[in-house]
Write a protein that holds these residues in place. Sequence first.
Motif, short mmCIF file in Angstrom:
data_model
loop_
_atom_site.label_atom_id
_atom_site.label_comp_id
_atom_site.label_asym_id
_atom_site.label_seq_id
_atom_site.Cartn_x
_atom_site.Cartn_y
_atom_site.Cartn_z
N GLY A 158 -1.09 13.67 6.36
CA GLY A 158 -1.34 13.69 7.80
C GLY A 158 -0.79 12.44 8.46
O GLY A 158 0.40 12.15 8.38
N GLY A 159 -1.66 11.66 9.08
CA GLY A 159 -1.23 10.45 9.77
C GLY A 159 -1.09 9.25 8.89
O GLY A 159 -0.82 8.15 9.39
N ARG A 160 -1.26 9.43 7.58
CA ARG A 160 -1.18 8.28 6.66
C ARG A 160 0.05 8.41 5.76
O ARG A 160 0.23 9.41 5.08
CB ARG A 160 -2.45 8.22 5.80
CG ARG A 160 -2.51 7.02 4.86
CD ARG A 160 -3.89 6.95 4.22
NE ARG A 160 -4.12 8.06 3.32
CZ ARG A 160 -3.85 8.04 2.01
NH1 ARG A 160 -3.33 6.96 1.45
NH2 ARG A 160 -4.12 9.10 1.25
N LEU A 161 0.88 7.38 5.76
CA LEU A 161 2.05 7.34 4.89
C LEU A 161 1.60 6.97 3.48
O LEU A 161 0.88 5.98 3.28
CB LEU A 161 3.07 6.33 5.41
CG LEU A 161 4.39 6.24 4.65
CD1 LEU A 161 5.16 7.55 4.73
CD2 LEU A 161 5.24 5.10 5.20
N ILE A 162 2.04 7.75 2.49
CA ILE A 162 1.64 7.52 1.10
C ILE A 162 2.74 6.87 0.29
O ILE A 162 2.51 5.92 -0.46
CB ILE A 162 1.24 8.86 0.44
CG1 ILE A 162 0.00 9.43 1.09
CG2 ILE A 162 1.02 8.67 -1.07
CD1 ILE A 162 -0.35 10.82 0.60
N ALA A 163 3.97 7.39 0.42
CA ALA A 163 5.04 6.94 -0.48
C ALA A 163 6.41 7.07 0.16
O ALA A 163 6.63 7.88 1.07
CB ALA A 163 5.00 7.76 -1.78
N ILE A 164 7.33 6.26 -0.34
CA ILE A 164 8.77 6.38 -0.08
C ILE A 164 9.40 6.80 -1.39
O ILE A 164 9.19 6.14 -2.43
CB ILE A 164 9.38 5.06 0.40
CG1 ILE A 164 8.68 4.56 1.66
CG2 ILE A 164 10.87 5.21 0.66
CD1 ILE A 164 9.10 3.15 2.08
N ILE A 165 10.18 7.87 -1.39
CA ILE A 165 10.75 8.40 -2.63
C ILE A 165 12.28 8.39 -2.56
O ILE A 165 12.87 8.02 -1.55
CB ILE A 165 10.23 9.81 -2.93
CG1 ILE A 165 10.61 10.79 -1.80
CG2 ILE A 165 8.70 9.77 -3.12
CD1 ILE A 165 10.27 12.24 -2.11
N ASP A 166 12.88 8.82 -3.66
CA ASP A 166 14.33 9.00 -3.81
C ASP A 166 15.11 7.74 -3.45
O ASP A 166 15.75 7.64 -2.40
CB ASP A 166 14.82 10.18 -2.98
CG ASP A 166 16.24 10.60 -3.38
OD1 ASP A 166 16.86 9.87 -4.18
OD2 ASP A 166 16.71 11.65 -2.90
N GLY A 223 0.79 -1.23 0.00
CA GLY A 223 0.00 0.00 0.00
C GLY A 223 0.82 1.27 0.00
O GLY A 223 0.26 2.37 -0.02
N ILE A 224 2.14 1.16 0.02
CA ILE A 224 3.03 2.32 0.01
C ILE A 224 3.61 2.46 -1.40
O ILE A 224 4.20 1.53 -1.93
CB ILE A 224 4.17 2.17 1.03
CG1 ILE A 224 3.60 1.97 2.44
CG2 ILE A 224 5.08 3.40 0.99
CD1 ILE A 224 2.70 3.08 2.91
N ARG A 225 3.43 3.63 -2.00
CA ARG A 225 3.90 3.86 -3.36
C ARG A 225 5.41 4.14 -3.39
O ARG A 225 6.00 4.61 -2.41
CB ARG A 225 3.17 5.06 -3.98
CG ARG A 225 1.66 4.96 -4.03
CD ARG A 225 1.19 3.99 -5.09
NE ARG A 225 1.76 4.26 -6.40
CZ ARG A 225 1.32 5.21 -7.25
NH1 ARG A 225 0.31 6.00 -6.89
NH2 ARG A 225 1.88 5.37 -8.44
N VAL A 226 6.02 3.85 -4.53
CA VAL A 226 7.41 4.20 -4.79
C VAL A 226 7.48 4.79 -6.20
O VAL A 226 6.59 4.54 -7.02
CB VAL A 226 8.35 2.98 -4.67
CG1 VAL A 226 8.29 2.38 -3.28
CG2 VAL A 226 8.04 1.93 -5.72
#
Length: 304
Positions: A217-225, A85-88
């Motif tokens: 806010g309190g929800r993690l969406i993505a890990i980048i770089d 559920g976490i985008r990259v």
Amino acid sequence: MPDKPAAEVLIDEALVRTLLAQAGAMIPDAASRALVKTSEGWDSEVWRIGDDLAVRLPRRAVAAPLVLHEQRSLPVIGPRVEATGIRVPLPVFAGSPSSEYPWHWSIVPWFEGAPGLHVARAQRTGWAESLAAALAALHAPAPADHPVNPFSGVPLSHRAPQVGERIALLRRTRTLAPGAIDALEAAWQAGVDTAPWSRPPVWIHGDLHPGNLVADGGRLIAIIDFGDVTAGDPAYDLSVAWLAFDADGRSRFSSALDGRYDAATWVRARAWAAAIAMMLVVHSDDDPDYSALGVESVSEVSRG
């Protein structure tokens, strides 16, 4: 901290639109979309393309391999992470060197949200389980030809001279209270003294801190770089427990990973957090956000 190095290639709107025309077969309207530069770091620039895409371009030759590492690695590791559920930033288009621009470059998804640095530490607690799941998916055995990074995922002893210099500098300049420096040095030495990673290298992000997290806010969406992506000791990534979270968030993060990593790995993770916190304190005087991250992280490492 020295001034940001000058760009070795002038990146302007005309150049970016010329490059985007190369992607016309895959993204027919790419070159005609609204285009806005959103960031310019030491190594790369990011330009937003319309509402849902961005282009990432190195501005110095030393950074050129980082984009290539992302292009080669993210199609392998990205789907596993995104299954949690976490985008990259999986490349939508992999640009190649040309007569207009000498290095590899990428079109990637744009993630709408707030940079993790702009979310208060206490409010990041809600990310703990999501980030733990993403790292559990990422930290899988890597092939022998994985990208090599001499700074991330290596044995702590390889970085001991540089860390020792920073400790001495902090004591000499009295940048931090003596007790804080003592705590950092003790955390670092405990990591050096504990058992090293002895299993096969696993994929690691290699630069995991709030600046490379995107949240709503309190929800993690993505890990980048993922430019520093490599393989080795997962303790380097697990240092995010001290870089991103307070005690409550750290407890939830480690509990979500209970049994996956042994006690020595967490000791090494805290040591890496100490080293990164020192680096941020020493070298971020021109960036208030990262300077504040360094000071906060020193306090978290000192707490244990």
